[in-house]
Scaffold this motif. Structure first.
Motif, mmCIF file in Angstrom:
data_model
loop_
_atom_site.group_PDB
_atom_site.id
_atom_site.type_symbol
_atom_site.label_atom_id
_atom_site.label_comp_id
_atom_site.label_asym_id
_atom_site.label_seq_id
_atom_site.Cartn_x
_atom_site.Cartn_y
_atom_site.Cartn_z
ATOM 1 N N PRO A 1 0.820 -1.214 0.000
ATOM 2 C CA PRO A 1 0.000 0.000 0.000
ATOM 3 C C PRO A 1 0.850 1.258 0.000
ATOM 4 N N LEU A 2 0.343 2.280 -0.643
ATOM 5 C CA LEU A 2 1.014 3.567 -0.607
ATOM 6 C C LEU A 2 0.963 4.130 0.804
ATOM 7 N N ASN A 3 2.070 4.706 1.238
ATOM 8 C CA ASN A 3 2.028 5.361 2.542
ATOM 9 C C ASN A 3 1.542 6.795 2.367
ATOM 10 N N ASP A 4 1.388 7.507 3.469
ATOM 11 C CA ASP A 4 0.795 8.844 3.422
ATOM 12 C C ASP A 4 1.559 9.800 2.514
ATOM 13 N N GLN A 5 2.906 9.779 2.607
ATOM 14 C CA GLN A 5 3.680 10.724 1.805
ATOM 15 C C GLN A 5 3.635 10.375 0.328
ATOM 16 N N GLU A 6 3.614 9.100 0.003
ATOM 17 C CA GLU A 6 3.505 8.692 -1.394
ATOM 18 C C GLU A 6 2.178 9.160 -1.992
ATOM 19 N N LEU A 7 1.129 9.107 -1.192
ATOM 20 C CA LEU A 7 -0.166 9.607 -1.650
ATOM 21 C C LEU A 7 -0.124 11.118 -1.880
ATOM 22 N N LEU A 8 0.504 11.834 -0.952
ATOM 23 C CA LEU A 8 0.605 13.285 -1.101
ATOM 24 C C LEU A 8 1.455 13.654 -2.319
ATOM 25 N N SER B 1 13.532 5.196 5.363
ATOM 26 C CA SER B 1 14.410 5.172 4.203
ATOM 27 C C SER B 1 13.979 6.233 3.199
ATOM 28 N N PRO B 2 14.923 6.708 2.378
ATOM 29 C CA PRO B 2 14.566 7.682 1.342
ATOM 30 C C PRO B 2 13.544 7.115 0.352
ATOM 31 N N ASN B 3 13.687 5.855 -0.019
ATOM 32 C CA ASN B 3 12.806 5.257 -1.028
ATOM 33 C C ASN B 3 11.338 5.286 -0.635
ATOM 34 N N ARG B 4 11.052 5.115 0.649
ATOM 35 C CA ARG B 4 9.656 5.141 1.088
ATOM 36 C C ARG B 4 9.229 6.535 1.541
ATOM 37 N N GLN B 5 10.005 7.548 1.145
ATOM 38 C CA GLN B 5 9.656 8.962 1.332
ATOM 39 C C GLN B 5 9.739 9.424 2.785
ATOM 40 N N ASP B 6 10.428 8.660 3.639
ATOM 41 C CA ASP B 6 10.495 9.042 5.054
ATOM 42 C C ASP B 6 11.290 10.329 5.266
ATOM 43 N N TYR B 7 12.383 10.496 4.527
ATOM 44 C CA TYR B 7 13.184 11.707 4.686
ATOM 45 C C TYR B 7 12.422 12.925 4.162
ATOM 46 N N LEU B 8 11.757 12.760 3.023
ATOM 47 C CA LEU B 8 10.966 13.859 2.466
ATOM 48 C C LEU B 8 9.825 14.221 3.407
ATOM 49 N N GLN B 9 9.138 13.227 3.941
ATOM 50 C CA GLN B 9 8.039 13.494 4.861
ATOM 51 C C GLN B 9 8.538 14.247 6.091
ATOM 52 N N CYS B 10 9.685 13.847 6.593
ATOM 53 C CA CYS B 10 10.248 14.504 7.770
ATOM 54 C C CYS B 10 10.582 15.959 7.465
ATOM 55 N N ALA B 11 11.233 16.205 6.328
ATOM 56 C CA ALA B 11 11.590 17.576 5.953
ATOM 57 C C ALA B 11 10.343 18.443 5.805
ATOM 58 N N LEU B 12 9.320 17.909 5.166
ATOM 59 C CA LEU B 12 8.077 18.663 4.979
ATOM 60 C C LEU B 12 7.356 18.890 6.303
ATOM 61 N N ASN B 13 7.389 17.895 7.165
ATOM 62 C CA ASN B 13 6.741 18.022 8.474
ATOM 63 C C ASN B 13 7.401 19.127 9.298
ATOM 64 N N ILE C 1 1.676 19.266 6.358
ATOM 65 C CA ILE C 1 2.343 18.882 5.114
ATOM 66 C C ILE C 1 1.459 19.129 3.901
ATOM 67 N N SER C 2 0.214 18.684 3.963
ATOM 68 C CA SER C 2 -0.681 18.815 2.816
ATOM 69 C C SER C 2 -0.848 20.281 2.412
ATOM 70 N N SER D 1 0.432 21.927 -1.162
ATOM 71 C CA SER D 1 -0.532 22.593 -2.026
ATOM 72 C C SER D 1 -0.081 24.013 -2.359
ATOM 73 N N LEU D 2 0.417 24.720 -1.345
ATOM 74 C CA LEU D 2 0.850 26.099 -1.522
ATOM 75 C C LEU D 2 2.072 26.209 -2.441
ATOM 76 N N HIS D 3 2.964 25.226 -2.355
ATOM 77 C CA HIS D 3 4.236 25.303 -3.090
ATOM 78 C C HIS D 3 4.282 24.388 -4.310
ATOM 79 N N ARG D 4 3.142 23.823 -4.685
ATOM 80 C CA ARG D 4 3.122 22.813 -5.751
ATOM 81 C C ARG D 4 3.830 23.263 -7.023
ATOM 82 N N ASN D 5 3.674 24.500 -7.417
ATOM 83 C CA ASN D 5 4.225 24.982 -8.687
ATOM 84 C C ASN D 5 5.531 25.749 -8.526
ATOM 85 N N ASP D 6 6.137 25.680 -7.344
ATOM 86 C CA ASP D 6 7.417 26.362 -7.124
ATOM 87 C C ASP D 6 8.512 25.743 -7.994
ATOM 88 N N ASP D 7 9.441 26.566 -8.403
ATOM 89 C CA ASP D 7 10.568 26.093 -9.210
ATOM 90 C C ASP D 7 11.788 25.774 -8.377
#
Length: 389
Positions: free
Chosen positions: A154-161, A195-207, A214-215, A219-225
Protein backbone atom coordinates in the motif's frame (compact mmCIF):
# COMPACT_ATOMS: atom_id res chain seq x y z
CA UNK A 1 -12.93 8.12 -16.87
CA UNK A 2 -12.72 5.84 -19.92
CA UNK A 3 -10.94 2.47 -19.83
CA UNK A 4 -10.08 -0.08 -22.51
CA UNK A 5 -8.47 -3.50 -22.03
CA UNK A 6 -5.29 -4.28 -24.00
CA UNK A 7 -4.23 -7.93 -24.22
CA UNK A 8 -1.71 -7.82 -27.09
CA UNK A 9 1.14 -5.97 -25.36
CA UNK A 10 4.02 -8.29 -24.52
CA UNK A 11 6.93 -8.05 -22.11
CA UNK A 12 9.17 -7.45 -25.13
CA UNK A 13 7.05 -4.47 -26.15
CA UNK A 14 7.06 -3.01 -22.66
CA UNK A 15 10.83 -3.34 -22.31
CA UNK A 16 11.67 -1.76 -25.67
CA UNK A 17 13.73 1.30 -24.80
CA UNK A 18 13.69 0.50 -21.07
CA UNK A 19 16.12 2.66 -19.12
CA UNK A 20 16.82 2.17 -15.42
CA UNK A 21 18.57 4.90 -13.46
CA UNK A 22 20.65 3.24 -10.74
CA UNK A 23 21.34 6.54 -9.01
CA UNK A 24 17.67 7.47 -8.55
CA UNK A 25 16.16 3.98 -8.51
CA UNK A 26 13.85 4.71 -11.42
CA UNK A 27 12.66 2.68 -14.39
CA UNK A 28 12.13 5.65 -16.65
CA UNK A 29 10.76 4.60 -20.02
CA UNK A 30 9.33 1.71 -22.02
CA UNK A 31 7.36 0.97 -25.20
CA UNK A 32 10.13 2.56 -27.27
CA UNK A 33 9.84 5.83 -25.37
CA UNK A 34 6.05 6.06 -25.47
CA UNK A 35 5.61 4.88 -21.87
CA UNK A 36 6.75 6.82 -18.81
CA UNK A 37 7.15 4.10 -16.20
CA UNK A 38 7.57 6.34 -13.19
CA UNK A 39 5.61 9.59 -13.42
CA UNK A 40 5.98 11.94 -10.47
CA UNK A 41 2.96 10.62 -8.60
CA UNK A 42 4.52 7.16 -8.49
CA UNK A 43 6.55 5.95 -5.52
CA UNK A 44 10.23 5.05 -5.85
CA UNK A 45 11.16 1.54 -6.89
CA UNK A 46 11.08 -0.61 -3.73
CA UNK A 47 11.01 -4.21 -5.01
CA UNK A 48 14.83 -4.41 -4.86
CA UNK A 49 14.71 -3.96 -1.07
CA UNK A 50 14.97 -6.91 1.34
CA UNK A 51 17.28 -8.84 -0.94
CA UNK A 52 15.10 -8.36 -4.02
CA UNK A 53 12.63 -11.12 -3.13
CA UNK A 54 9.70 -9.28 -4.71
CA UNK A 55 11.38 -8.63 -8.05
CA UNK A 56 12.59 -12.23 -8.23
CA UNK A 57 9.03 -13.38 -7.50
CA UNK A 58 7.75 -11.37 -10.50
CA UNK A 59 10.13 -13.22 -12.85
CA UNK A 60 9.38 -16.60 -11.27
CA UNK A 61 5.66 -15.98 -11.77
CA UNK A 62 6.15 -15.25 -15.47
CA UNK A 63 8.28 -18.38 -15.98
CA UNK A 64 5.63 -20.51 -14.26
CA UNK A 65 2.84 -18.98 -16.30
CA UNK A 66 1.22 -17.31 -13.32
CA UNK A 67 -0.62 -14.01 -13.90
CA UNK A 68 1.11 -11.00 -12.38
CA UNK A 69 -2.07 -8.95 -12.10
CA UNK A 70 -3.70 -6.13 -13.99
CA UNK A 71 -1.61 -3.15 -15.06
CA UNK A 72 -3.07 0.32 -15.63
CA UNK A 73 -1.77 2.96 -18.05
CA UNK A 74 -2.88 6.57 -18.18
CA UNK A 75 -3.19 7.92 -21.72
CA UNK A 76 -1.90 11.49 -21.61
CA UNK A 77 -1.59 12.02 -25.39
CA UNK A 78 -2.03 10.05 -28.62
CA UNK A 79 1.37 8.38 -28.37
CA UNK A 80 2.14 9.06 -24.72
CA UNK A 81 1.28 6.79 -21.82
CA UNK A 82 2.31 6.69 -18.19
CA UNK A 83 2.04 3.86 -15.69
CA UNK A 84 -0.86 4.39 -13.34
CA UNK A 85 -0.41 1.09 -11.52
CA UNK A 86 2.15 -1.66 -12.09
CA UNK A 87 5.41 0.26 -12.20
CA UNK A 88 7.02 -2.00 -9.58
CA UNK A 89 6.29 -5.07 -11.69
CA UNK A 90 7.28 -3.44 -14.98
CA UNK A 91 10.50 -2.11 -13.49
CA UNK A 92 11.30 -5.57 -12.09
CA UNK A 93 10.86 -7.11 -15.54
CA UNK A 94 12.92 -4.39 -17.21
CA UNK A 95 15.68 -4.65 -14.63
CA UNK A 96 15.90 -8.42 -15.13
CA UNK A 97 16.01 -8.25 -18.92
CA UNK A 98 18.71 -5.56 -18.81
CA UNK A 99 20.85 -7.63 -16.46
CA UNK A 100 20.39 -5.78 -13.17
CA UNK A 101 19.74 -8.93 -11.11
CA UNK A 102 19.67 -12.71 -11.40
CA UNK A 103 17.29 -15.49 -10.39
CA UNK A 104 18.15 -19.00 -9.24
CA UNK A 105 17.38 -22.08 -11.34
CA UNK A 106 16.30 -25.54 -10.16
CA UNK A 107 19.91 -26.30 -9.19
CA UNK A 108 20.14 -23.14 -7.10
CA UNK A 109 22.50 -21.57 -9.65
CA UNK A 110 22.19 -17.86 -10.43
CA UNK A 111 20.98 -17.03 -13.92
CA UNK A 112 20.91 -13.65 -15.59
CA UNK A 113 18.56 -13.11 -18.49
CA UNK A 114 21.39 -13.08 -21.05
CA UNK A 115 22.59 -16.49 -19.83
CA UNK A 116 19.22 -18.25 -19.81
CA UNK A 117 18.17 -20.88 -22.30
CA UNK A 118 16.62 -19.31 -25.38
CA UNK A 119 13.24 -21.00 -24.83
CA UNK A 120 13.01 -19.40 -21.38
CA UNK A 121 14.02 -16.04 -22.79
CA UNK A 122 11.28 -16.33 -25.42
CA UNK A 123 8.75 -17.36 -22.77
CA UNK A 124 9.46 -14.19 -20.80
CA UNK A 125 9.56 -11.84 -23.80
CA UNK A 126 6.39 -13.24 -25.38
CA UNK A 127 4.33 -13.14 -22.20
CA UNK A 128 1.27 -10.99 -22.79
CA UNK A 129 0.22 -8.59 -20.08
CA UNK A 130 -3.29 -7.56 -19.10
CA UNK A 131 -3.34 -3.78 -19.35
CA UNK A 132 -6.15 -1.31 -18.89
CA UNK A 133 -5.60 1.96 -20.71
CA UNK A 134 -7.36 4.82 -18.92
CA UNK A 135 -8.29 8.33 -20.01
CA UNK A 136 -9.57 11.06 -17.71
CA UNK A 137 -8.97 14.37 -16.01
CA UNK A 138 -6.06 14.85 -13.63
CA UNK A 139 -8.33 14.68 -10.59
CA UNK A 140 -10.02 11.49 -11.89
CA UNK A 141 -6.70 9.79 -12.61
CA UNK A 142 -5.22 10.69 -9.24
CA UNK A 143 -8.33 9.66 -7.34
CA UNK A 144 -8.19 6.29 -9.10
CA UNK A 145 -4.48 6.02 -8.39
CA UNK A 146 -5.12 6.47 -4.66
CA UNK A 147 -7.69 3.68 -4.56
CA UNK A 148 -5.86 0.89 -6.39
CA UNK A 149 -3.71 -1.54 -4.45
CA UNK A 150 -2.79 -4.36 -6.78
CA UNK A 151 0.92 -4.65 -6.15
CA UNK A 152 0.47 -5.68 -2.51
CA UNK A 153 2.45 -2.78 -0.97
CA UNK A 154 0.00 0.00 0.00
CA UNK A 155 1.01 3.57 -0.61
CA UNK A 156 2.03 5.36 2.54
CA UNK A 157 0.79 8.84 3.42
CA UNK A 158 3.68 10.72 1.80
CA UNK A 159 3.50 8.69 -1.39
CA UNK A 160 -0.17 9.61 -1.65
CA UNK A 161 0.61 13.29 -1.10
CA UNK A 162 3.31 13.13 -3.78
CA UNK A 163 0.64 11.82 -6.14
CA UNK A 164 -1.94 14.44 -5.26
CA UNK A 165 0.49 17.39 -5.53
CA UNK A 166 2.76 16.10 -8.30
CA UNK A 167 4.56 18.83 -10.20
CA UNK A 168 7.86 20.69 -10.31
CA UNK A 169 8.12 21.04 -6.54
CA UNK A 170 7.62 17.32 -5.89
CA UNK A 171 10.11 16.48 -8.65
CA UNK A 172 12.81 18.61 -7.03
CA UNK A 173 11.95 17.50 -3.50
CA UNK A 174 12.12 13.82 -4.42
CA UNK A 175 15.44 14.33 -6.22
CA UNK A 176 16.87 15.74 -2.97
CA UNK A 177 15.20 13.66 -0.26
CA UNK A 178 14.07 10.43 -1.96
CA UNK A 179 17.38 9.54 -3.61
CA UNK A 180 18.95 6.59 -1.80
CA UNK A 181 22.36 7.52 -3.25
CA UNK A 182 22.41 11.04 -1.81
CA UNK A 183 25.72 11.60 -0.03
CA UNK A 184 23.92 13.35 2.86
CA UNK A 185 21.90 10.27 3.80
CA UNK A 186 24.49 8.97 6.25
CA UNK A 187 24.16 12.09 8.39
CA UNK A 188 20.40 12.17 7.97
CA UNK A 189 20.02 8.56 9.08
CA UNK A 190 21.34 9.48 12.53
CA UNK A 191 18.29 11.67 13.11
CA UNK A 192 15.53 10.29 10.86
CA UNK A 193 13.95 6.85 10.91
CA UNK A 194 13.01 5.03 7.72
CA UNK A 195 14.41 5.17 4.20
CA UNK A 196 14.57 7.68 1.34
CA UNK A 197 12.81 5.26 -1.03
CA UNK A 198 9.66 5.14 1.09
CA UNK A 199 9.66 8.96 1.33
CA UNK A 200 10.49 9.04 5.05
CA UNK A 201 13.18 11.71 4.69
CA UNK A 202 10.97 13.86 2.47
CA UNK A 203 8.04 13.49 4.86
CA UNK A 204 10.25 14.50 7.77
CA UNK A 205 11.59 17.58 5.95
CA UNK A 206 8.08 18.66 4.98
CA UNK A 207 6.74 18.02 8.47
CA UNK A 208 9.44 20.20 10.00
CA UNK A 209 9.13 23.15 7.64
CA UNK A 210 5.30 23.06 7.67
CA UNK A 211 5.01 22.58 11.46
CA UNK A 212 2.97 19.47 10.79
CA UNK A 213 0.76 20.82 7.99
CA UNK A 214 2.34 18.88 5.11
CA UNK A 215 -0.68 18.82 2.82
CA UNK A 216 -1.23 22.58 3.08
CA UNK A 217 2.45 23.28 2.46
CA UNK A 218 2.61 21.02 -0.61
CA UNK A 219 -0.53 22.59 -2.03
CA UNK A 220 0.85 26.10 -1.52
CA UNK A 221 4.24 25.30 -3.09
CA UNK A 222 3.12 22.81 -5.75
CA UNK A 223 4.22 24.98 -8.69
CA UNK A 224 7.42 26.36 -7.12
CA UNK A 225 10.57 26.09 -9.21
CA UNK A 226 12.83 25.67 -6.18
CA UNK A 227 12.86 23.86 -2.85
CA UNK A 228 15.18 26.38 -1.21
CA UNK A 229 12.98 27.00 1.84
CA UNK A 230 12.43 23.28 2.41
CA UNK A 231 16.09 22.33 2.13
CA UNK A 232 17.39 25.35 4.07
CA UNK A 233 15.06 24.70 7.01
CA UNK A 234 15.82 20.98 7.01
CA UNK A 235 19.59 21.60 6.98
CA UNK A 236 19.22 24.23 9.72
CA UNK A 237 17.52 21.72 12.03
CA UNK A 238 20.17 19.04 11.50
CA UNK A 239 23.07 21.52 11.76
CA UNK A 240 21.64 22.81 15.04
CA UNK A 241 21.13 19.31 16.45
CA UNK A 242 24.62 18.16 15.48
CA UNK A 243 26.11 21.39 16.84
CA UNK A 244 24.50 21.06 20.27
CA UNK A 245 24.98 17.28 20.56
CA UNK A 246 28.37 16.55 19.05
CA UNK A 247 28.32 12.87 20.02
CA UNK A 248 25.81 11.00 17.88
CA UNK A 249 23.80 8.45 19.88
CA UNK A 250 21.48 5.84 18.41
CA UNK A 251 18.62 7.15 20.58
CA UNK A 252 18.72 10.43 18.64
CA UNK A 253 17.15 8.73 15.64
CA UNK A 254 13.45 9.49 15.29
CA UNK A 255 13.22 12.29 17.86
CA UNK A 256 11.03 15.32 17.06
CA UNK A 257 13.98 17.44 16.01
CA UNK A 258 11.80 19.95 14.19
CA UNK A 259 9.78 20.67 17.34
CA UNK A 260 12.93 20.75 19.48
CA UNK A 261 14.55 23.19 17.07
CA UNK A 262 11.55 25.52 17.18
CA UNK A 263 11.49 25.40 20.98
CA UNK A 264 15.17 25.65 21.84
CA UNK A 265 17.30 26.90 18.94
CA UNK A 266 17.48 30.43 20.35
CA UNK A 267 18.99 29.15 23.60
CA UNK A 268 22.79 29.13 23.96
CA UNK A 269 24.43 25.81 24.86
CA UNK A 270 28.00 24.81 25.64
CA UNK A 271 28.56 21.67 23.52
CA UNK A 272 31.30 20.41 25.84
CA UNK A 273 29.06 20.75 28.89
CA UNK A 274 26.19 19.14 26.99
CA UNK A 275 28.42 16.20 26.05
CA UNK A 276 29.41 15.74 29.70
CA UNK A 277 25.76 15.82 30.80
CA UNK A 278 24.79 13.27 28.16
CA UNK A 279 27.56 10.92 29.28
CA UNK A 280 26.59 11.24 32.93
CA UNK A 281 22.95 10.52 32.21
CA UNK A 282 23.82 7.60 29.92
CA UNK A 283 25.69 5.98 32.81
CA UNK A 284 22.94 6.60 35.37
CA UNK A 285 21.45 3.17 36.17
CA UNK A 286 18.13 4.68 37.29
CA UNK A 287 17.25 6.21 33.89
CA UNK A 288 14.98 3.99 31.81
CA UNK A 289 14.41 6.30 28.82
CA UNK A 290 17.60 7.42 27.12
CA UNK A 291 15.56 8.98 24.33
CA UNK A 292 14.36 11.61 26.79
CA UNK A 293 17.89 12.67 27.73
CA UNK A 294 18.26 15.14 24.86
CA UNK A 295 15.08 17.13 25.46
CA UNK A 296 15.77 16.95 29.20
CA UNK A 297 19.11 18.70 28.68
CA UNK A 298 17.72 21.20 26.17
CA UNK A 299 15.02 22.17 28.66
CA UNK A 300 17.49 22.92 31.42
CA UNK A 301 17.38 19.52 33.17
CA UNK A 302 14.09 20.24 34.95
CA UNK A 303 11.53 17.82 33.49
CA UNK A 304 12.76 14.50 34.86
CA UNK A 305 9.59 12.78 33.64
CA UNK A 306 11.30 12.71 30.23
CA UNK A 307 13.82 10.27 31.64
CA UNK A 308 11.33 7.80 33.11
CA UNK A 309 13.45 7.43 36.24
CA UNK A 310 13.22 3.97 37.72
CA UNK A 311 10.59 3.78 40.45
CA UNK A 312 10.58 1.68 43.58
CA UNK A 313 9.54 -1.93 43.07
CA UNK A 314 6.54 -3.43 44.87
CA UNK A 315 8.66 -5.36 47.37
CA UNK A 316 10.41 -2.17 48.49
CA UNK A 317 7.10 -0.28 48.73
CA UNK A 318 5.55 -2.98 50.92
CA UNK A 319 8.61 -3.21 53.14
CA UNK A 320 8.82 0.57 53.74
CA UNK A 321 5.02 0.84 54.16
CA UNK A 322 5.03 -1.88 56.82
CA UNK A 323 7.87 -0.22 58.74
CA UNK A 324 6.30 3.26 58.56
CA UNK A 325 2.86 1.99 59.55
CA UNK A 326 4.21 0.00 62.52
CA UNK A 327 6.11 3.04 63.78
CA UNK A 328 3.08 5.31 63.22
CA UNK A 329 0.76 2.99 65.13
CA UNK A 330 3.17 2.96 68.06
CA UNK A 331 3.17 6.77 68.13
CA UNK A 332 -0.52 7.17 67.41
CA UNK A 333 0.08 9.29 64.34
CA UNK A 334 -0.38 9.07 60.58
CA UNK A 335 1.80 6.73 58.57
CA UNK A 336 2.29 9.60 56.08
CA UNK A 337 5.19 11.72 57.42
CA UNK A 338 3.81 14.88 55.83
CA UNK A 339 0.32 14.37 57.26
CA UNK A 340 1.94 14.23 60.72
CA UNK A 341 3.17 17.79 60.18
CA UNK A 342 -0.31 19.00 59.29
CA UNK A 343 -3.13 20.32 61.44
CA UNK A 344 -6.17 18.52 59.99
CA UNK A 345 -7.90 15.21 60.64
CA UNK A 346 -5.31 13.34 58.59
CA UNK A 347 -2.67 14.05 61.24
CA UNK A 348 -3.52 10.72 62.83
CA UNK A 349 -4.85 8.84 59.80
CA UNK A 350 -3.45 5.46 58.86
CA UNK A 351 -3.56 5.16 55.09
CA UNK A 352 -3.86 1.92 53.16
CA UNK A 353 -0.97 1.04 50.85
CA UNK A 354 -3.25 1.55 47.83
CA UNK A 355 -3.82 5.12 49.01
CA UNK A 356 -0.11 5.92 49.09
CA UNK A 357 2.82 6.37 46.70
CA UNK A 358 6.52 5.64 47.06
CA UNK A 359 8.71 8.73 46.97
CA UNK A 360 12.40 9.57 47.07
CA UNK A 361 13.38 11.21 50.37
CA UNK A 362 16.17 12.97 48.47
CA UNK A 363 14.98 13.58 44.93
CA UNK A 364 16.70 11.66 42.14
CA UNK A 365 17.65 14.94 40.46
CA UNK A 366 19.51 15.91 43.64
CA UNK A 367 21.46 12.67 43.81
CA UNK A 368 18.93 10.49 45.62
CA UNK A 369 19.12 6.82 44.73
CA UNK A 370 16.16 4.52 44.10
CA UNK A 371 16.89 2.27 47.08
CA UNK A 372 14.95 1.33 50.22
CA UNK A 373 17.06 3.63 52.39
CA UNK A 374 15.93 6.61 50.30
CA UNK A 375 12.28 5.58 50.10
CA UNK A 376 9.32 6.98 52.00
CA UNK A 377 5.64 6.28 51.52
CA UNK A 378 3.39 9.34 51.30
CA UNK A 379 -0.33 9.70 50.85
CA UNK A 380 -1.14 10.40 47.22
CA UNK A 381 -2.11 14.03 47.91
CA UNK A 382 1.18 14.92 49.56
CA UNK A 383 3.29 12.96 47.08
CA UNK A 384 1.78 14.81 44.13
CA UNK A 385 2.19 18.15 45.88
CA UNK A 386 5.79 17.44 46.83
CA UNK A 387 7.00 17.25 43.25
CA UNK A 388 10.76 17.63 42.96
CA UNK A 389 11.39 19.70 46.06
Amino acid sequence: MKTSLKTDITVKDICAGFVYNELEGKGLFGLSGKLTIQPEYQRNYIYAADGGKKEVAVIDSILKGYPIGLIYFNKVAEDKLEVLDGQQRITSIGRFITGKFAIKDANNMEQYFSGMAQDKQRKILQTQLLIYECEGTESEIKEWFKTINIAGVPLNDQELLNAVYSGRFVTLAKAEFSNSQNANNQKRSAYIKGSPNRQDYLQCALNWVSRGNISDYMSLHRNDDTINELKTYFDSVLDWASGVFRDVKKEMCGLEWGRLYETYHNTAYDPEQVAAEVQALYHDPYIKSRKGIFEYILGGATDHKLLDVRVFDEATKKKVYAAQTKQAEAKGESNCPLCVLGHDANKNKLWKLTEMDADHVTAWTKGGATVAENCQILCKTHNRAKGNR
